[in-house]
Design an enzyme around this catalytic site. Sequence first.
Site, PDB file in Angstrom:
ATOM      1  N   LYS A 304      55.116 -73.230 -30.024  1.00  0.00           N
ATOM      2  CA  LYS A 304      55.607 -71.845 -29.833  1.00  0.00           C
ATOM      3  C   LYS A 304      55.014 -71.210 -28.575  1.00  0.00           C
ATOM      4  O   LYS A 304      54.380 -70.163 -28.610  1.00  0.00           O
ATOM      5  CB  LYS A 304      55.296 -70.972 -31.048  1.00  0.00           C
ATOM      6  CG  LYS A 304      55.974 -71.450 -32.312  1.00  0.00           C
ATOM      7  CD  LYS A 304      55.814 -70.474 -33.446  1.00  0.00           C
ATOM      8  CE  LYS A 304      56.432 -70.974 -34.718  1.00  0.00           C
ATOM      9  NZ  LYS A 304      55.742 -72.172 -35.279  1.00  0.00           N
TER      10      LYS A 304
HETATM   11  P1  5BU Z   1      56.265 -74.629 -44.941  1.00  0.00           P
HETATM   12  O1  5BU Z   1      55.055 -75.232 -45.529  1.00  0.00           O
HETATM   13  O2  5BU Z   1      57.553 -75.362 -45.330  1.00  0.00           O
HETATM   14  O3  5BU Z   1      56.349 -73.138 -45.181  1.00  0.00           O
HETATM   15  O4  5BU Z   1      56.098 -74.861 -43.369  1.00  0.00           O
HETATM   16  C1  5BU Z   1      57.008 -74.352 -42.419  1.00  0.00           C
HETATM   17  C2  5BU Z   1      56.594 -74.776 -41.016  1.00  0.00           C
HETATM   18  O5  5BU Z   1      57.577 -74.250 -40.104  1.00  0.00           O
HETATM   19  C3  5BU Z   1      55.264 -74.250 -40.555  1.00  0.00           C
HETATM   20  O6  5BU Z   1      54.687 -75.258 -39.773  1.00  0.00           O
HETATM   21  C4  5BU Z   1      55.580 -73.067 -39.687  1.00  0.00           C
HETATM   22  O7  5BU Z   1      54.663 -72.943 -38.623  1.00  0.00           O
HETATM   23  C5  5BU Z   1      56.940 -73.402 -39.154  1.00  0.00           C
HETATM   24  N1  5BU Z   1      57.802 -72.208 -38.928  1.00  0.00           N
HETATM   25  C6  5BU Z   1      58.195 -71.372 -39.953  1.00  0.00           C
HETATM   26  O8  5BU Z   1      57.845 -71.578 -41.102  1.00  0.00           O
HETATM   27  N2  5BU Z   1      58.984 -70.308 -39.682  1.00  0.00           N
HETATM   28  C7  5BU Z   1      59.423 -70.008 -38.449  1.00  0.00           C
HETATM   29  O9  5BU Z   1      60.180 -69.055 -38.250  1.00  0.00           O
HETATM   30  C8  5BU Z   1      59.012 -70.871 -37.397  1.00  0.00           C
HETATM   31  C9  5BU Z   1      58.224 -71.964 -37.660  1.00  0.00           C
HETATM   32 BR1  5BU Z   1      59.581 -70.496 -35.693  1.00  0.00          BR
END
Ligand code: 5BU
Length: 474
Positions: A304
Site C-alpha cells: 500500500k
Molecule cells: P483478513 O484476515 O481476511 O481480514 O485479511 C485481509 C487482508 O487484506 C489483510 O492483509 C489486509 O491488510 C488486506 N486488506 C483488507 O483487508 N482490506 C482492504 O481494503 C485492503 C487490504 Br486495501
Amino acid sequence: MESQHELEELAIKLYNIDAIKFGDFITKTGLKTPVYFDLRVIVSYPDVMELISTLLHVTAIKGKDFDHLCGVPYTALPIATLLSVQVKKSMLLRRKEAKSYGTKKMIEGHYKVGETCLIIEDVITSGSSVLETTQDLRKEGLKVNEAVIILDREQGGSENLARHEVQVKSLFTMTNLIEILVKHNKINIDTANNVHSYIKETHAPKIVKTQDRVLLSYEKRAELASNAVAKRLLTIMATKKTNLCLSVDLTSASNILDVLEKVGEHICLVKTHVDIIEDFTTDFISSLKSLAKRFNFLILEDRKYADIGNTVALQYLKGIYKVAEWADCVTVHSLPGEGIIKAIASCNGVNSQGIFLIAEMSSEGNLITGDYINETVKIAEKYSSLLTGFVCQNRDTFKNPGLIQLTPGVQLESSKDNFGQIYNTPEKVMLEKGADVVVVGRGIIAAKSPETEVIKYKEALWKNYMKRVSGKME
Ligand code: 5BU
C-alpha cells in the site's frame, strides 16, 4: 393522408426555415460537413411541429404496440410530447443529469418493469444519444427495441443501434431528403453529389456492444488484458480453476512457508505483508519463489505505497526487502496522484511490475469518498497497460474487462473483526460485488486446518464464478 406529398412538403419547409443548411460547416466533433441540420429551430414553427408529429404518427408509429414513448433530450422532447397526446400514450422523461437531491431518478413518469418504450429523436449520426437514453430506460427494466427518427444521416447510426437491439425507423434518410430538395430546385446536382460523397466517406465510429466485465470468463479476459501480470494471473485462474488469493498475515517465515506448502495448489495468488515478518531473510524469498513456481501462483506484496513517486520508487527497489526483485505485483494508493504509478513503472526491477490501485477499502468508516473513487478510476484509464487491476469492493467501480477486481474482506462465518474489518460471504462478493480475485486471510490461516478450509473457500468462490459466467445471476 398522402404521406409522400406531405414528406416533400416537410422537407421544403425545413429547408425554408434554415433547419437544413448547405455549405462548409464544422461539426461538434471538429469534422467538416457540407450539410448541417439544426432542428432546434422547429419549435418556432407550429405548422412544422404539427406536420412532423402527424407524419411520425402515420408513417412510423401507427399500429405499433408500445406502452410509453420517450424523447431524447432536448430537441425531441416537444415532438415526443405532441405525439404522446396525439396517440394517447404515456410519455417518460429522461433527465440528462441525475438530480443531486431527493430520489436521484433518471427517468420521470409512471411505469412498470417489463413495459415497452419507443424512443423519439430528431437526427441520428452515430446513434450514441439514442443509445444513452435506451440504456437508462433499460436500467429501469423497460423494454426498448425501436426508435423513431426524423432524419437518419446514414453514417452508421442505425447499424450501431441495431447492434444494441434497437431498430430505427426514420422519416427521411439523407439520400431521400437530398433527392426531394433537388426535385424542388432547392439545391443543385453539384451540392447533392457533394453530400452523397460526403456520406460515403464519413462514417461515425462503430459502437460495439461492451459486455459486462463480470459476465466474461477469465480466459476471455486474459485475452483482453494489456498488462502482462493481469494476463498471467487470469490465465492461472482459468487453468487452476481458482480465484482465491491467500493473505499470509503471519509473522514467522517458516509458518508462511508451511501454510503455502499445504494450500499452494488451491490458490492463484499469495498476498504478503513482508514488513510483519520477524525473521525475514533472502532465503525466505527464495523458498517463497520456488513454491510460487511449483504451485503456479503469483506473489502480491500488499505494501500500500502512498508517498511521492520518488520515495515510492526507493521503497519498492531498495531497503531490506527489495520488493521489486520478487513481487509480481504490489498495491498502491491513488492518494498521491498518478506520479506513484509512473514511479513504479519506471523501476527496472527484476519482476514484471504489476500494480493494483486501491480504489476502495473494506474497513468500516474509511475516508474514501465517491469522488476519490472516480478520480482513481480516471488515473487508471490513463495507465491501463501498467495496471493489473483495482483493490475495490463494488462491481460498478470500473468497467475495463482487462483489469482485475481484487476484493479483500471475505469470510464464510464472521461479519466483522474487532478493528473495523467488514466481511462478506464468497457468494456475495462474487455475485453482487463483482470480485475477480478474492482475498482471504484469517478465514483460512487462523482455521484449525487451513488445508481443509482452503478447499471450502476455493469451491464456494468457483461455484459462484461459474454461476455468473453462465448468466444465471438472478
Ligand atoms: P483478513 O484476515 O481476511 O481480514 O485479511 C485481509 C487482508 O487484506 C489483510 O492483509 C489486509 O491488510 C488486506 N486488506 C483488507 O483487508 N482490506 C482492504 O481494503 C485492503 C487490504 Br486495501
